[in-house]
Every structure is written in C-alpha cells, then in structure tokens.
Design an enzyme around this catalytic site. Structure first.
Site, PDB file in Angstrom:
ATOM      1  N   PHE A 274       0.805  -1.222   0.000  1.00 24.02           N
ATOM      2  CA  PHE A 274       0.000   0.000   0.000  1.00 24.02           C
ATOM      3  C   PHE A 274       0.836   1.270   0.000  1.00 24.02           C
ATOM      4  O   PHE A 274       0.361   2.333  -0.384  1.00 24.02           O
ATOM      5  CB  PHE A 274      -0.952   0.005   1.197  1.00 24.02           C
ATOM      6  CG  PHE A 274      -0.342   0.405   2.516  1.00 24.02           C
ATOM      7  CD1 PHE A 274      -0.379   1.721   2.948  1.00 24.02           C
ATOM      8  CD2 PHE A 274       0.266  -0.531   3.334  1.00 24.02           C
ATOM      9  CE1 PHE A 274       0.173   2.095   4.159  1.00 24.02           C
ATOM     10  CE2 PHE A 274       0.811  -0.171   4.543  1.00 24.02           C
ATOM     11  CZ  PHE A 274       0.770   1.139   4.964  1.00 24.02           C
ATOM     12  N   LYS A 275       2.088   1.194   0.418  1.00 23.66           N
ATOM     13  CA  LYS A 275       2.894   2.403   0.539  1.00 23.66           C
ATOM     14  C   LYS A 275       3.427   2.913  -0.794  1.00 23.66           C
ATOM     15  O   LYS A 275       4.048   3.970  -0.851  1.00 23.66           O
ATOM     16  CB  LYS A 275       4.040   2.153   1.519  1.00 23.66           C
ATOM     17  CG  LYS A 275       3.509   1.870   2.922  1.00 23.66           C
ATOM     18  CD  LYS A 275       4.577   1.508   3.915  1.00 23.66           C
ATOM     19  CE  LYS A 275       3.932   1.201   5.270  1.00 23.66           C
ATOM     20  NZ  LYS A 275       4.892   0.827   6.309  1.00 23.66           N
ATOM     21  N   ASP A 276       3.169   2.167  -1.877  1.00 23.23           N
ATOM     22  CA  ASP A 276       3.659   2.577  -3.189  1.00 23.23           C
ATOM     23  C   ASP A 276       3.149   3.958  -3.594  1.00 23.23           C
ATOM     24  O   ASP A 276       3.891   4.759  -4.160  1.00 23.23           O
ATOM     25  CB  ASP A 276       3.246   1.557  -4.260  1.00 23.23           C
ATOM     26  CG  ASP A 276       4.112   0.306  -4.228  1.00 23.23           C
ATOM     27  OD1 ASP A 276       5.314   0.430  -3.941  1.00 23.23           O
ATOM     28  OD2 ASP A 276       3.587  -0.790  -4.489  1.00 23.23           O
TER      29      ASP A 276
END
Length: 452
Positions: free
Chosen positions: A106-108
């Site tokens: 999700f941190k992309d």
C-alpha cells in the site's frame, strides 16, 4: 497552505519546507493548517469517476495552493498507473486490495507521489539550496516502507535514499526489494528493532552538524507528502463500493466501516484526514497485532509507548507510532480541547483490535477454508476485526495492505499452500544483496553519514 508542528513550538512552513525538512524544528510532525471540505458535487459524481480523477480532486484540496494544477495532474497520473479494486470476501465484508503498485504494497502511492513532488521542487529550483544540490532521504522501515520508498525514488536525479531496517526482522522478499537496487539507494542493516531505526532517523534530523553537511528529509509517514496521498485509497474504495451497491453518499455514511491494519498509523491517519474532508464513512477500526499501544489508549485514555514486539505481521511492529501525535492534534483541534474531550471524540469514531500471532494464523486458515481468499498476516488483522465488530446493517472494508507472496514462507506454512510469486517480486530475488551493517548507536550512524 501553511503547515504547523504538532508540538506548536516551531515556525510555520510552506509545503516545500514541510516536505524537504520532513520533521519540524521542535521534533513535531507537520500538519496542514486547514483541511478543506470537498464539495457535494464531487461526492455525487465519485462513483462514476476514475481513480486518477478522484485522486486529483483530493490532491488539489491538499496541495493545489502550492503546486500548479497541470503539474499536480501530472504528479497524480504518474503516481497512479494502477487500480486498487475492492473484492467481496464474504457477505458485507470487502477487501481493499492495496497491493497493485510496483512493490505490491500500500505504501507505493505515498512513496511515488513524494518522490515526484520532491522532483517537482528540484526542477523548479525549490528543492536544494546553494550549499546542497542533493536531497538525502532517510527512511526507517519495518518491512514495506523501505521497498516502496526505494522503488519510488529509484533513479530520481538529485535524490539519494538511505533505507534503515532491523536486521533479521523483515521478510526475505521485502529485504530483496530494497537491498538489491544500487544506484541512488543505500540499504542500512541496523542491529536492533524498527523503533531503533526510527530513532536514528529522528536524531539525524535534529543534529545540526549533520544538517550542515547534507540536506536531509524523511520518506516515512512522518512526512506529509508520504502519508497524505494515501487518502486517495479511501475515496476510491468508497466510490467503488457505492458503484457496486448503487449507494448514495448518505447511505454510505450510515453504513461503511473502514478497518485499517495499523503500525505507525500513517495509513489510518490519511483515512481520518479524508473523513474530515467529507469522506462518507460511518466509523473506523484500527487493527493492531500484539503491539497494542493504540488499542490500550482506546481502552484507558493513556498513551504508553513500549518496546516493539516481533510478530508475524512485521510491518506493524511499532511500539511508539509516530502518527498518534497527528491523531491527537486533529481531534483536539490543535490542542484547544482537553485530553478528556479529545479522547471522547476519538473513541466515538475509532475502535481498536489487537491480535496475537496464533489468532492471526487462525484467521488466515479460517478465511481461506471458508472463502478461498488468501490473507497476508497484516490483512488478517483487519479481516478479523471486521468479523468481530461489524454490526447489523453495516458494510465493512478492510485494507489488504500487501500481496501474500511478500510473506510467502509464513503464508505457505500457515495455509499449507504454495503461493505463486508474481514476476515483479521474483525479479527482485535474483539481485545481489548490498547493505551496510550498522549498530543502533547514533554516533556510529552519524559518523557514517558524515563520510558521504
């Protein structure tokens, strides 16, 4: 837009300073002085809008005063070259799959958006200084942050990234994603836990000698440009659910429960900022592993950090979540309300959950047996919290924050299956590990940076 510190002892900053500095001079986290409400027309149109168009509207409310709108559109389009679908797992429970970016986590989105925003400032002569032309990004990771930031910033001219990670406490695939890249990415293997890595980063920001020697910033969720874009996910999730179930905004606000597996609390903090902007969600659940500091706060009203515990859900192994300060500031109205009033506001909107490794394993097995859906250990916390806390008439969305193959050894062992490794992950595993061993002593870390 001006940004102030959660400690309220530092000068206000503009966006460029908040992004480049990362942390305010008084060690506080930057907060936008205003959170703009989005118009009713936007919420009415949301179910028919693309992810990129939804994100552009949200980004304009956050950053539109500081970045020209054409440039902002390019930033959003470059960042969001993929979709994050919602998938029905069982009746009234949906998975928001946040693992469709470059590193399958999700941190992309936040990492790539921040990289492109820093690049925007550098290109417009607003990133570097007369003394320093290179921006050095320090990032502490308990797993997914390091890979997302490293790949988001890989090859970006004028920026060098140092990824600090706890030795032996990230999955082999996670480690490959940031130790094999080379170029402008340096991996630093710290003999300690995540909290030690985070402490080294924060100490570096406050060290005058280091800051004279090199320009430093952070790409952890302490940085406003890293955590705020994660709000895009939640607007898109509500849009897709409303589209799927033919709900209007009022129905969504009365029914949707958003559950976020939480470690450093940047992701749920972005969701809460979205809620302040008008996101139609009824309430939130913060799902913890055995690191139960926020859960205990919700029960007692006391925030008592502890040394982090190593768990199956390693990306959530945080004993002193940085973004708790932002949540307190948000609901205390910048310190204007008492601790008791703030606590009441928080607990009226957010509930918590905490799960042991055994409970995580049990949840993964039961979900797979009942539905065929493969949870990773982090998503399992979110799924179980919804199962336990969802009330009649509510519809739950939990964040599946990373592809299960990123934790292949754990998932295979728990479920008795052979999770297929996507090509993107397999490519990382072919690279050669390059890392710098480091103690958790700040003097050693400082000495290393002074030589760079």
């Amino acid at each position: 837009m001006k940004y102030y510190s959660t400690n309220h002892q530092a000068p206000e900053a503009d966006l460029q300073k908040a992004v480049v500095k990362g942390l305010a001079e008084d060690r506080g986290l930057y907060m936008p002085e205003e959170i703009h409400k989005l118009p009713k027309a936007f919420f009415d149109d949301m179910p028919t809008m693309r992810f990129q168009d939804i994100a552009y509207n949200v980004a304009s409310a956050f950053f539109g005063e500081d970045v020209d709108l054409d440039g902002l559109q390019d930033l959003v389009n470059d960042t969001l070259q993929f979709d994050c679908p919602i998938v029905k797992v069982k009746e009234n429970i949906y998975s928001l799959e946040l693992f469709h970016g470059p590193t399958l986590a999700f941190k992309d989105v936040g990492a790539r958006f921040m990289a492109r925003l820093l690049q925007y400032f550098l290109r417009n002569g607003r990133g570097g200084t007369a003394t320093h032309s290179t921006v050095n990004v320090l990032v502490a990771t308990s797993g997914d942050t390091g890979s997302a930031v490293a790949n988001g910033f890989l090859g970006v001219e004028g920026i060098h990234v140092y990824v600090l990670y706890p030795k032996g406490k990230v999955s082999p695939i996670q480690e490959c994603q940031f130790t094999t890249l080379g170029k402008n990415i340096t991996a630093i293997e710290v003999d300690g836990v995540f909290d030690d890595c985070q402490a080294l980063v924060k100490a570096a920001f406050m060290d005058e000698e280091l800051n004279r020697h090199m320009m430093l910033t952070s790409a952890n969720s302490i940085n406003v440009a890293r955590f705020l874009p994660q709000a895009f996910y939640y607007f898109n999730a509500v849009a897709r659910l409303r589209e799927k179930l033919n709900m209007n905004s009022e129905q969504a606000a009365a029914a949707i429960v958003m559950c976020v597996p939480s470690g450093n609390f940047g992701n749920i903090c972005a969701a809460l900022f979205g809620h302040q902007m008008g996101l139609p969600v009824k309430r939130f659940i913060a799902a913890n592993n055995a690191n139960d500091i926020f859960y205990n706060y919700l029960q007692t009203g006391r925030y008592e950090p502890k040394p982090s515990k190593q768990t199956l859900a390693n990306a959530m192994d945080v004993g002193d979540p940085s973004n708790f300060a932002r949540i307190i500031d948000l609901y205390s109205e910048s310190g204007q309300l008492s601790a008791e009033e703030t606590y009441k506001r928080i607990t009226s909107l957010i509930s918590g959950a905490t799960y042991s490794d055994e409970q995580i394993k049990e949840t993964m097995r039961e979900c797979y047996k009942e539905t065929g859906y493969i949870l990773d250990p982090h998503g399992a916390c979110g799924y179980r919290a919804l199962e336990e806390q969802l009330q009649p008439g509510e519809i739950g969305i939990f964040c599946e924050t990373a592809h299960p193959a990123k934790f292949k050894e754990k998932v295979d062992d728990i479920l008795g299956i052979d999770v297929e490794i996507p090509e993107r992950l397999a490519a990382f595993m072919k690279g050669e590990k390059q890392s710098v061993p480091m103690t958790k002593d700040f003097a050693d870390f400082k000495a290393y940076l002074l030589k760079q």
